[in-house]
Design an enzyme around this catalytic site. Sequence first.
Site, PDB file in Angstrom:
ATOM      1  CG  ASP A 180      -1.798   1.093   1.374  1.00  0.00           C
ATOM      2  OD1 ASP A 180      -1.633   2.238   0.617  1.00  0.00           O
ATOM      3  OD2 ASP A 180      -2.998   1.062   1.828  1.00  0.00           O
ATOM      4  CG  HIS A 181       1.148   4.227  -3.220  1.00  0.00           C
ATOM      5  ND1 HIS A 181       0.190   3.721  -3.969  1.00  0.00           N
ATOM      6  CD2 HIS A 181       0.969   5.451  -3.319  1.00  0.00           C
ATOM      7  CE1 HIS A 181      -0.596   4.706  -4.270  1.00  0.00           C
ATOM      8  NE2 HIS A 181      -0.263   5.781  -3.775  1.00  0.00           N
ATOM      9  CG  HIS A 243      -4.535   4.170  -0.879  1.00  0.00           C
ATOM     10  ND1 HIS A 243      -3.582   3.368  -0.640  1.00  0.00           N
ATOM     11  CD2 HIS A 243      -4.641   4.515  -2.020  1.00  0.00           C
ATOM     12  CE1 HIS A 243      -3.181   3.009  -1.825  1.00  0.00           C
ATOM     13  NE2 HIS A 243      -3.778   3.589  -2.707  1.00  0.00           N
TER      14      HIS A 243
END
Length: 495
Positions: A180-181, A243
């Site tokens: 999950d950047h 996110h």
Amino acid sequence: MTDQQRPKSVIVIFGATGDLAKRKLFPSIYRLYQNGKISEDFAVIGLARRPWTNDTFRENVEISIEETVSPATDLEEFSSHFYYQSFDVTEPSSYNGLNELLNELEGTYQTEGNRIFYLAMAPEYFGSIANNLRKYGLKETEGWTRLVIEKPFGHDLKSAKELNNQIREAFNEDQIYRIDHYLGKEMVQNIEVIRFANGIFEHLWNNRFISNIQITSSESLGVEERARYYDHSGAARDMVQNHMLQMVALLAMEPPINLTTDEIRSEKIKVLRALRNLTEDEVDENFVRGQYGPGVIRRRNVNGYREEAEELAYSQTETFVAGKVMIDNYRWAGVPFYIRTGKRLAEKATHIVVEFKDIPMNLYYEDQKKNPNLLVISIQPNEGITLFLNAKKSGHGSAAQPIQLSYNNEGVNGINTPEAYEKLLFDCMQGDTTNFTHWDEVANSWEYIDSILETWANREPDFPNYNSGSMGPDEADKLLEKDGFHWWPITDVIK
């Protein structure tokens, strides 16, 4: 950093001719190399269907780095570590050929059998690739083996469980790195430090002193080239399930016993388990979806979502979600966490606003206009922290006005905030899974989102319902107004 601390590995990228590899992975590996974070003993194998040669691949790698990193030096030496193999994920001979190349490169670069398999491609192939890596012996080495997976991890809880079961047949949970950047972003990681290293905040970080928390992640771009993927996904699956709920968990978690991966994850999972599940009526009351129509962004006319591609003409996919998330635990009972995310909004920005409760009677407000204390954590485009306080206006009288105490990463000499993928790739090489999502986090997030998606599936949306260049549908503002709050405008909290 000593040579012993610099990780050695062969990185295998499935989907190496795609956009993610070009924009994020190649530049991130280059920056790690340039900054001395990885050993000279590394190699990258690119896999895709195209009939490229090593030279073609290396040329494309160099171009992608020149477009992203400035100045780019030692490119030829760097790209010499890159190798290409035309690959069919369904063909056994492809895996046998990959194994031969891996063994050869491990001898050349002395990487001690350490392998990273990065699946930068369509999720429907994740399970079969993972099992073929096991079946053809590619994960059995003298070193460590890690599997990196991009979102989306499933389309709902049922499909996520099926995918997880497939992958777990081949890899253990501690070998799986679900990216999950957002968790690699500097200021997202800073949430824990701001909370747990400052008594001024942590002592007030509860329902006695906080009235609400707002999380906004807005994009000014439309779907661009991602129309097919996005229409299958929508804002809830693309942003909220991962996110947005990850940021909620970081903001709401209890202090961990220590900073080990297991303890931090344990506290995040407790938050996700405490999310209040919603009935159909509660979904209608607490969540708003939207789809952008035509509008104006930066004095340029832009199309609505349904005009972006032919297949979107009658789409009912949401490009905007706003919601009121409640956490049923002792610390947060009664405090709404408002989230909103969308495309074609007025600005590209991600920020968190913590609104503290006002004092019962303030003698210093003019015209009874209240200015509550705010803590603003800006994640992008400007990284920083701002605390809004009230102080006496200059001149006569004793009326108060808001002042800002700000810290901005960009204002610090020498700070070069690493790109999120750079940090996450390095964490993966180091075996640090703290900023990757555990299966339990994925499952609890899907369980919460599924009830919302199921309700929406039974409702006919009135799309489009917001203009491009706005901040979403009017209903998103009413969501807060009925609780006596309002969205803090981006222009007010980011300066």
